[in-house]
Design a protein around this motif. Structure first.
Motif, PDB file in Angstrom:
ATOM      1  N   LEU A 245     -42.327  25.462 -38.066  1.00 41.59           N
ATOM      2  CA  LEU A 245     -43.656  25.322 -37.470  1.00 41.59           C
ATOM      3  C   LEU A 245     -43.628  24.540 -36.167  1.00 41.59           C
ATOM      4  CD1 LEU A 245     -45.882  24.745 -40.621  1.00 41.59           C
ATOM      5  CD2 LEU A 245     -45.848  26.754 -39.107  1.00 41.59           C
ATOM      6  N   GLN A 246     -42.718  23.574 -36.034  1.00 41.39           N
ATOM      7  CA  GLN A 246     -42.676  22.861 -34.757  1.00 41.39           C
ATOM      8  C   GLN A 246     -42.103  23.740 -33.659  1.00 41.39           C
ATOM      9  OE1 GLN A 246     -40.612  19.108 -34.635  1.00 41.39           O
ATOM     10  NE2 GLN A 246     -38.634  20.000 -35.059  1.00 41.39           N
ATOM     11  N   ALA A 247     -41.322  24.738 -34.026  1.00 41.94           N
ATOM     12  CA  ALA A 247     -40.814  25.693 -33.041  1.00 41.94           C
ATOM     13  C   ALA A 247     -41.870  26.747 -32.704  1.00 41.94           C
ATOM     14  CB  ALA A 247     -39.544  26.372 -33.563  1.00 41.94           C
ATOM     15  N   ASP A 248     -42.706  27.112 -33.701  1.00 36.60           N
ATOM     16  CA  ASP A 248     -43.740  28.119 -33.491  1.00 36.60           C
ATOM     17  C   ASP A 248     -44.879  27.874 -34.477  1.00 36.60           C
ATOM     18  OD1 ASP A 248     -45.379  30.310 -33.144  1.00 36.60           O
ATOM     19  OD2 ASP A 248     -43.813  31.809 -33.486  1.00 36.60           O
ATOM     20  N   GLY A 249     -45.902  27.191 -34.022  1.00 36.57           N
ATOM     21  CA  GLY A 249     -47.043  26.837 -34.867  1.00 36.57           C
ATOM     22  C   GLY A 249     -47.900  28.019 -35.269  1.00 36.57           C
ATOM     23  N   ARG A 250     -47.633  29.200 -34.705  1.00 36.46           N
ATOM     24  CA  ARG A 250     -48.428  30.383 -35.031  1.00 36.46           C
ATOM     25  C   ARG A 250     -47.848  31.190 -36.185  1.00 36.46           C
ATOM     26  NH1 ARG A 250     -50.400  33.180 -29.574  1.00 36.46           N
ATOM     27  NH2 ARG A 250     -48.940  34.721 -30.368  1.00 36.46           N
ATOM     28  N   LEU A 251     -46.764  30.714 -36.780  1.00 36.15           N
ATOM     29  CA  LEU A 251     -46.174  31.443 -37.903  1.00 36.15           C
ATOM     30  C   LEU A 251     -47.166  31.523 -39.065  1.00 36.15           C
ATOM     31  CD1 LEU A 251     -42.546  29.985 -38.017  1.00 36.15           C
ATOM     32  CD2 LEU A 251     -43.247  32.253 -37.230  1.00 36.15           C
ATOM     33  N   THR A 252     -47.275  32.686 -39.651  1.00 36.99           N
ATOM     34  CA  THR A 252     -48.132  32.866 -40.817  1.00 36.99           C
ATOM     35  C   THR A 252     -47.362  32.445 -42.067  1.00 36.99           C
ATOM     36  OG1 THR A 252     -47.361  35.108 -41.260  1.00 36.99           O
ATOM     37  CG2 THR A 252     -49.225  34.864 -39.715  1.00 36.99           C
ATOM     38  N   ASN A 253     -48.078  32.344 -43.170  1.00 39.05           N
ATOM     39  CA  ASN A 253     -47.406  32.030 -44.429  1.00 39.05           C
ATOM     40  C   ASN A 253     -46.441  33.145 -44.823  1.00 39.05           C
ATOM     41  OD1 ASN A 253     -48.582  29.497 -44.820  1.00 39.05           O
ATOM     42  ND2 ASN A 253     -50.466  30.473 -45.510  1.00 39.05           N
ATOM     43  N   ASN A 254     -46.757  34.381 -44.461  1.00 34.41           N
ATOM     44  CA  ASN A 254     -45.821  35.485 -44.713  1.00 34.41           C
ATOM     45  C   ASN A 254     -44.544  35.308 -43.897  1.00 34.41           C
ATOM     46  OD1 ASN A 254     -47.391  36.828 -46.589  1.00 34.41           O
ATOM     47  ND2 ASN A 254     -48.429  38.071 -45.055  1.00 34.41           N
ATOM     48  N   ASP A 255     -44.699  34.918 -42.614  1.00 37.19           N
ATOM     49  CA  ASP A 255     -43.519  34.658 -41.771  1.00 37.19           C
ATOM     50  C   ASP A 255     -42.658  33.553 -42.381  1.00 37.19           C
ATOM     51  OD1 ASP A 255     -44.441  36.496 -39.855  1.00 37.19           O
ATOM     52  OD2 ASP A 255     -45.503  34.944 -38.723  1.00 37.19           O
ATOM     53  N   LEU A 256     -43.312  32.454 -42.778  1.00 38.51           N
ATOM     54  CA  LEU A 256     -42.582  31.335 -43.373  1.00 38.51           C
ATOM     55  C   LEU A 256     -41.882  31.777 -44.651  1.00 38.51           C
ATOM     56  CD1 LEU A 256     -45.155  28.435 -42.916  1.00 38.51           C
ATOM     57  CD2 LEU A 256     -42.986  28.726 -41.700  1.00 38.51           C
ATOM     58  N   SER A 257     -42.585  32.553 -45.438  1.00 40.76           N
ATOM     59  CA  SER A 257     -42.040  33.027 -46.713  1.00 40.76           C
ATOM     60  C   SER A 257     -40.710  33.751 -46.521  1.00 40.76           C
ATOM     61  CB  SER A 257     -43.062  33.962 -47.370  1.00 40.76           C
ATOM     62  OG  SER A 257     -42.505  34.607 -48.479  1.00 40.76           O
ATOM     63  N   GLU A 258     -40.662  34.627 -45.517  1.00 42.06           N
ATOM     64  CA  GLU A 258     -39.436  35.383 -45.246  1.00 42.06           C
ATOM     65  C   GLU A 258     -38.291  34.478 -44.809  1.00 42.06           C
ATOM     66  OE1 GLU A 258     -40.396  38.349 -42.347  1.00 42.06           O
ATOM     67  OE2 GLU A 258     -41.943  39.248 -43.628  1.00 42.06           O
ATOM     68  N   ARG A 259     -38.615  33.400 -44.121  1.00 36.90           N
ATOM     69  CA  ARG A 259     -37.569  32.541 -43.550  1.00 36.90           C
ATOM     70  C   ARG A 259     -37.088  31.441 -44.486  1.00 36.90           C
ATOM     71  NH1 ARG A 259     -40.772  33.000 -38.065  1.00 36.90           N
ATOM     72  NH2 ARG A 259     -39.752  34.853 -37.290  1.00 36.90           N
ATOM     73  N   VAL A 260     -37.933  31.032 -45.447  1.00 37.83           N
ATOM     74  CA  VAL A 260     -37.527  29.938 -46.341  1.00 37.83           C
ATOM     75  C   VAL A 260     -37.312  30.392 -47.782  1.00 37.83           C
ATOM     76  CG1 VAL A 260     -38.602  28.129 -44.947  1.00 37.83           C
ATOM     77  CG2 VAL A 260     -39.884  29.154 -46.818  1.00 37.83           C
ATOM     78  N   ASN A 261     -37.509  31.698 -48.036  1.00 35.80           N
ATOM     79  CA  ASN A 261     -37.289  32.268 -49.369  1.00 35.80           C
ATOM     80  C   ASN A 261     -38.198  31.656 -50.444  1.00 35.80           C
ATOM     81  OD1 ASN A 261     -35.290  34.095 -48.502  1.00 35.80           O
ATOM     82  ND2 ASN A 261     -33.779  32.448 -48.542  1.00 35.80           N
TER      83      ASN A 261
END
Length: 155
Positions: free
Chosen positions: A17-33
């Protein structure tokens, strides 16, 4: 909750989020499993607990007409709480000041100030800082080149 009690998922979410505060929860989900709902709950908790203070756009200083970055050291006229508060009140009202830090050592404060040109810098120093009752001495340096500029924490 303090930083030591954050787990690897919290730290990864914060880093993303500090790199890109516009990430959605779906985006985060894919990246953090984790599932999107788990990411949503974690993000909300990180916001509620104050780890995430806000979200903002990073603007292009040059394109918006503020190409000069200036580092200004300030020494106060007298060293007492009232004088320091008068200076803090002044700095809080000045949109040119991007950062202001109280220091130990020779200078009392260091300011990061953006201006459109040298005349604006001179007007700021001579018309705003030096005439202020709290200020005794000002020393200005103009940044020639920025090698690194970030607000990202080393998570």
């Amino acid at each position: 909750m303090d930083g030591a009690r954050l787990d690897q998922f919290d730290r990864k979410i914060l880093s993303l989020l500090q790199a890109d505060g516009r990430l959605t929860n779906n985006d985060l989900s894919e990246r953090v499993n984790l599932s999107p709902s788990q990411c949503s709950r974690r993000r909300q908790r990180l916001e509620d607990d104050g780890f995430i203070k806000g979200y903002r756009a990073v603007l292009d200083r040059d394109r918006l007409g503020f190409p000069l970055v200036n580092v200004i050291s300030v020494t106060l006229a007298t060293h007492n709480r009232d004088n320091a508060q008068r200076f803090a009140d002044l700095v809080a009202k000045l949109p040119e000041v991007q950062e202001a830090h109280a220091l130990t050592g020779e200078m009392d404060y260091i300011l990061k100030v953006v201006t459109p040109d040298l005349k604006s810098l001179a007007d700021f120093v001579n018309g705003v800082l030096l005439p202020h009752e709290a200020v005794q001495h000002v020393k200005t340096a103009i940044v020639l080149q920025t090698l690194k500029e970030t607000s990202a924490l080393p998570l």
